[in-house]
Write a protein that holds these residues in place. Structure first.
Motif, PDB file in Angstrom:
ATOM      1  N   ILE A 138      31.128  36.160  41.864  1.00 57.54           N
ATOM      2  CA  ILE A 138      32.435  36.338  41.176  1.00 57.54           C
ATOM      3  C   ILE A 138      32.366  35.426  39.929  1.00 57.54           C
ATOM      4  O   ILE A 138      32.872  35.633  38.920  1.00 57.54           O
ATOM      5  N   ILE A 139      31.837  34.224  40.009  1.00 58.57           N
ATOM      6  CA  ILE A 139      31.749  33.180  38.984  1.00 58.57           C
ATOM      7  C   ILE A 139      30.961  33.841  37.840  1.00 58.57           C
ATOM      8  O   ILE A 139      31.346  33.611  36.949  1.00 58.57           O
ATOM      9  N   LEU A 140      29.726  34.399  38.133  1.00 57.22           N
ATOM     10  CA  LEU A 140      28.849  35.015  37.231  1.00 57.22           C
ATOM     11  C   LEU A 140      29.710  35.975  36.664  1.00 57.22           C
ATOM     12  O   LEU A 140      29.703  36.271  35.317  1.00 57.22           O
ATOM     13  N   GLY A 141      30.566  37.007  37.306  1.00 56.62           N
ATOM     14  CA  GLY A 141      31.421  38.041  36.923  1.00 56.62           C
ATOM     15  C   GLY A 141      32.592  37.586  35.866  1.00 56.62           C
ATOM     16  O   GLY A 141      33.011  38.302  35.006  1.00 56.62           O
ATOM     17  N   LEU A 142      32.623  36.161  35.769  1.00 55.94           N
ATOM     18  CA  LEU A 142      33.720  35.724  34.686  1.00 55.94           C
ATOM     19  C   LEU A 142      33.214  35.951  33.255  1.00 55.94           C
ATOM     20  O   LEU A 142      34.008  35.983  32.480  1.00 55.94           O
ATOM     21  N   ASN A 143      32.042  36.134  33.158  1.00 53.90           N
ATOM     22  CA  ASN A 143      31.450  36.388  31.822  1.00 53.90           C
ATOM     23  C   ASN A 143      31.620  37.667  31.363  1.00 53.90           C
ATOM     24  O   ASN A 143      31.356  38.042  30.010  1.00 53.90           O
ATOM     25  N   ALA A 144      32.110  38.558  32.131  1.00 62.01           N
ATOM     26  CA  ALA A 144      32.239  40.004  31.791  1.00 62.01           C
ATOM     27  C   ALA A 144      33.175  40.442  30.825  1.00 62.01           C
ATOM     28  O   ALA A 144      32.919  41.263  30.030  1.00 62.01           O
ATOM     29  N   ASP A 145      34.339  39.847  30.649  1.00 55.07           N
ATOM     30  CA  ASP A 145      35.283  39.927  29.864  1.00 55.07           C
ATOM     31  C   ASP A 145      36.298  38.721  29.581  1.00 55.07           C
ATOM     32  O   ASP A 145      35.789  37.742  30.306  1.00 55.07           O
ATOM     33  N   ALA A 146      37.392  39.026  29.137  1.00 55.86           N
ATOM     34  CA  ALA A 146      38.243  37.749  28.754  1.00 55.86           C
ATOM     35  C   ALA A 146      39.011  37.375  29.897  1.00 55.86           C
ATOM     36  O   ALA A 146      39.312  36.099  29.996  1.00 55.86           O
ATOM     37  N   ALA A 147      39.509  38.326  30.577  1.00 58.58           N
ATOM     38  CA  ALA A 147      40.343  37.979  31.648  1.00 58.58           C
ATOM     39  C   ALA A 147      40.222  38.601  33.230  1.00 58.58           C
ATOM     40  O   ALA A 147      40.522  38.000  34.014  1.00 58.58           O
ATOM     41  N   SER A 148      39.822  39.927  33.123  1.00 61.36           N
ATOM     42  CA  SER A 148      39.642  40.515  34.339  1.00 61.36           C
ATOM     43  C   SER A 148      38.802  39.635  35.305  1.00 61.36           C
ATOM     44  O   SER A 148      39.267  39.848  36.714  1.00 61.36           O
ATOM     45  N   GLY A 149      37.860  39.108  35.043  1.00 58.58           N
ATOM     46  CA  GLY A 149      37.077  38.367  36.062  1.00 58.58           C
ATOM     47  C   GLY A 149      37.710  37.318  36.490  1.00 58.58           C
ATOM     48  O   GLY A 149      37.326  36.964  37.798  1.00 58.58           O
ATOM     49  N   TRP A 150      38.471  36.761  35.993  1.00 58.35           N
ATOM     50  CA  TRP A 150      39.352  35.524  36.641  1.00 58.35           C
ATOM     51  C   TRP A 150      40.445  36.118  37.570  1.00 58.35           C
ATOM     52  O   TRP A 150      40.733  35.493  38.637  1.00 58.35           O
ATOM     53  N   LEU A 151      40.914  37.467  37.284  1.00 59.22           N
ATOM     54  CA  LEU A 151      41.667  38.001  38.365  1.00 59.22           C
ATOM     55  C   LEU A 151      41.003  38.377  39.520  1.00 59.22           C
ATOM     56  O   LEU A 151      41.788  38.221  40.570  1.00 59.22           O
ATOM     57  N   TYR A 152      39.774  38.868  39.410  1.00 62.98           N
ATOM     58  CA  TYR A 152      38.943  39.069  40.743  1.00 62.98           C
ATOM     59  C   TYR A 152      38.733  37.642  41.405  1.00 62.98           C
ATOM     60  O   TYR A 152      38.709  37.771  42.677  1.00 62.98           O
ATOM     61  N   LEU A 153      38.509  36.702  40.503  1.00 67.71           N
ATOM     62  CA  LEU A 153      38.258  35.257  41.195  1.00 67.71           C
ATOM     63  C   LEU A 153      39.736  34.906  41.988  1.00 67.71           C
ATOM     64  O   LEU A 153      39.537  34.290  43.111  1.00 67.71           O
ATOM     65  N   ALA A 154      40.758  35.093  41.439  1.00 70.83           N
ATOM     66  CA  ALA A 154      42.083  34.835  42.005  1.00 70.83           C
ATOM     67  C   ALA A 154      42.413  35.776  43.078  1.00 70.83           C
ATOM     68  O   ALA A 154      43.016  35.347  44.297  1.00 70.83           O
ATOM     69  N   THR A 155      41.854  37.192  43.250  1.00 65.49           N
ATOM     70  CA  THR A 155      42.228  37.907  44.278  1.00 65.49           C
ATOM     71  C   THR A 155      41.035  37.182  45.507  1.00 65.49           C
ATOM     72  O   THR A 155      41.609  37.351  46.554  1.00 65.49           O
TER      73      THR A 155
END
Length: 646
Positions: free
Chosen positions: A452-469
């Motif tokens: 999920i941390i690596l996924g933060l680089n995929a776009d501006a905001a959605s990756g952070w929402l996955y982390l929050a989830t």
């Protein structure tokens, strides 16, 4: 026409082809996409090797993809002397009295057959145990339902969309193939030759049609070697190759009498021979028409003399028995006519018919950027779905994470890779585990959080929402709220929503435009700065909502694609609900309502899921009247829902 005008015309044509066929960057991106497919689908038993025009980097009308399955447990050697260590499933080449380019494969005297399916594909011929190409293709058909047609060494489906082939490998460069070293040439380079010879050769299941041992013969394949040669092409070489393919498919094949005589492989071989003879500095954009006409001249010569030697085994004449009919004479006349007309005949094709109306004086970086942006979006989604549908094992996901953390990623499909990491991080269900146990808690962190941390680089905001989830699912509500607030701060009007917006070059800052122009910024950096994607959940993803009885009976929820801002406020609502903060819960419901009504990062087709989400929130706090109003709106929209509520 003076030299300056000739160069100017060449450059115009080159830029035109870059827009029609693809820039060097786009061609490399297409190749890397199929390299990533090979990388992900390879397992402990089989190496997947994509071949065909698409894997070479071309996406023309009629371009195909062939998937080769290389068995790791079977090895081929040229003779018994090369095989020393006793191990199973080792076969030796028999080329005596066999036509060049083919071989029979007999079981080594020092080896034995280990697997029953290999035994079932073998037969006895003159006291030797040989592999039958017919039985191997039958085995492949049993493993791939719907692939009932046999097409040469491949099996294919009824729509001829994709070919599958079984292949074997000899880990050394065989003597039947010519030596590529020892001759002073610019192309191919010594490093490319070294890689080709190091890989060795392949064998595919098809025999010579006129041979009495056809069933037991295997064709020697140089698919990987040819791909390495094409990967070493300058872009001018690649465009010349594409032009020959367009000429064949869109012009020559339209003439009934010349159809089916030539094939793309012949054209590839022509470009190989011409590339070997041309100096490297001649394959330049301002000489593209000269280079193409040199390739056409070589093709005309080969057809005139009915002789085109195989690039790796020159004893093979690829045009043998191909030009013996009256149609061949007509084909010769047609090619000579094209050569006399010059490059203008290419406007007869559908792809290049409008060149006369195009006046391209310079490379259009704007169109190139937009194309790369859309291709990255497409590839990211396709690779992500493939990984999810295949239920990627931890081994496969760890391969992805290793790619994404390399400083010099050999594939460099970072948008795809980071997107995969997002889905990998949320794909495993963790509900039902006792999170109060430290051991369980840290085990989950160790498995899921890195992706999920690596996924933060995929776009501006959605990756952070996955982390929050993810953190919400671990009962870390306060931390989740802080991350949601940060994600919402990224959802500003200047961002592009991947669901319904196109990112255009002009929308980038001047410094970013210059950085892109000079190669200092890549497309994944643009996604991270400017793009926001929808929140996607599948059936067994971590979705922080328990199944609600009223909604379950009324709608069939299978998958969901939620607007990011709607989901962010909904996740905030859930956090406050679990923290027993009623006032903030009601504020979040109001924020969801306003977000939907204002269409803020909400596509029209996502309103159903958005109102359903709002209904779920109202039901959670016991407000059935408000929930029913939301569901009435859903009914009025008259769109079937697809949001999976847990």
């Amino acid at each position: 026409m003076d030299e300056f005008k000739v160069k100017s015309l060449d450059l115009q044509f080159y830029n035109y082809l870059c827009e029609k066929i693809g820039t060097d960057e786009l061609v490399r991106l297409r190749r890397k996409y199929y390299q990533l497919w090979d990388f992900l689908l390879t397992n402990k038993d089989v190496v997947v090797v994509n071949s065909g025009s698409k894997s070479e980097g071309l996406d023309l009308e009629g371009s195909d993809i062939d998937v080769m399955f290389l068995r790791k447990d079977i090895t081929v050697y040229e003779n018994e002397a090369q095989y020393r260590n006793k191990k199973p499933n080792v076969f030796i080449m028999i080329t005596q009295d066999i036509k060049p380019g083919f071989t029979m494969l007999k079981l080594s005297k020092s080896s034995f057959i280990f697997r029953r399916e290999i035994y079932n594909c073998s037969d006895i011929w003159e006291q030797d145990i040989l592999l039958s190409n017919v039985k191997v293709k039958q085995l492949l058909r049993t493993k791939h339902a719907g692939y009932d047609l046999v097409h040469g060494p491949c099996i294919t489906d009824n729509e001829n969309n994709r070919d599958y082939a079984f292949c074997l490998r000899c880990p050394s460069w065989i003597r039947q193939a010519r030596k590529l070293r020892g001759k002073s040439r610019v192309w191919p380079s010594p490093s490319v030759i070294a890689n080709i010879e190091k890989y060795g050769t392949l064998f595919v299941p098809i025999g010579c049609k006129t041979s009495v041992t056809e069933e037991f013969e295997w064709r020697i394949s140089f698919s990987v070697a040819e791909k390495l040669l094409i990967y070493s092409f300058r872009h001018t070489q690649m465009l010349c190759y594409a032009l020959l393919k367009i000429m064949l498919k869109e012009i020559i094949e339209t003439y009934t009498y010349s159809k089916g005589i030539l094939c793309s492989y012949f054209l590839k071989t022509v470009v190989f021979w011409v590339s070997e003879e041309y100096r490297g500095d001649e394959w330049q954009p301002h000489m593209i028409l000269t280079c193409f006409m040199a390739c056409l001249a070589r093709l005309v010569y080969c057809v005139d003399h009915s002789y085109l030697p195989h690039y790796f085994i020159p004893e093979i004449n690829l045009l043998e028995d191909k030009l013996i009919s009256n149609n061949a004479t007509e084909l010769t006349h047609l090619l000579n006519k094209f050569y006399r007309i010059g490059p203008q005949f290419l406007t007869y094709s559908k792809t290049l018919s409008n060149f006369a109306q195009h006046h391209i004086s310079s490379f259009n970086i704007i169109n190139n950027f937009n194309t790369l942006y859309h291709i990255n979006r497409k590839y990211a989604m396709e690779i992500s779905k493939m990984c999810y549908c295949q239920r990627c094992s931890n081994i496969k996901i760890s391969k992805i994470s290793k790619l994404s953390t390399k400083r010099r990623n050999p594939l460099n499909l970072n948008v795809c890779i980071f997107r995969i990491c997002q889905f990998a991080g949320i794909s495993n269900e963790i509900n039902g585990k006792n999170l109060s146990l430290n051991k369980v808690f840290y085990e989950i962190h160790k498995q899921r959080l890195p992706y999920i941390i690596l996924g933060l680089n995929a776009d501006a905001a959605s990756g952070w929402l996955y982390l929050a989830t993810y953190l919400f699912s671990l009962n870390q509500f306060s931390v989740s709220l802080r991350i949601i607030d940060y994600a919402l701060s990224k959802c500003t009007p200047d961002k592009l929503y991947c669901c319904n917006d196109d990112l255009h070059y002009e929308q980038l800052y001047d410094t970013e435009q210059q950085a892109l122009k000079y190669g200092c910024l890549d497309i994944s950096s643009i996604f991270r700065r400017h793009v926001i994607t929808a929140i996607l959940f599948w059936k067994d993803s971590i979705l922080p909502i328990k199944r609600i009885y009223e909604l379950k009976n009324r709608y069939d929820f299978t998958n969901s694609s939620l607007p990011p801002v709607v989901y962010a406020h909904y996740l905030r609502f859930l956090c406050f609900y679990r923290l027993y903060d009623g006032d903030n819960c009601r504020k979040c419901l109001h924020d969801i309502q306003l977000t939907i009504e204002n269409g803020y990062f909400v596509c029209a087709h996502q309103k159903v899921d958005s109102y359903t989400c709002l209904a779920a929130a109202h039901l959670k706090i016991g407000d059935k009247n408000a929930a029913m109003k939301c569901l009435d709106v859903v009914d009025r929209l008259n769109v079937s829902t697809s949001f999976c509520v847990y």
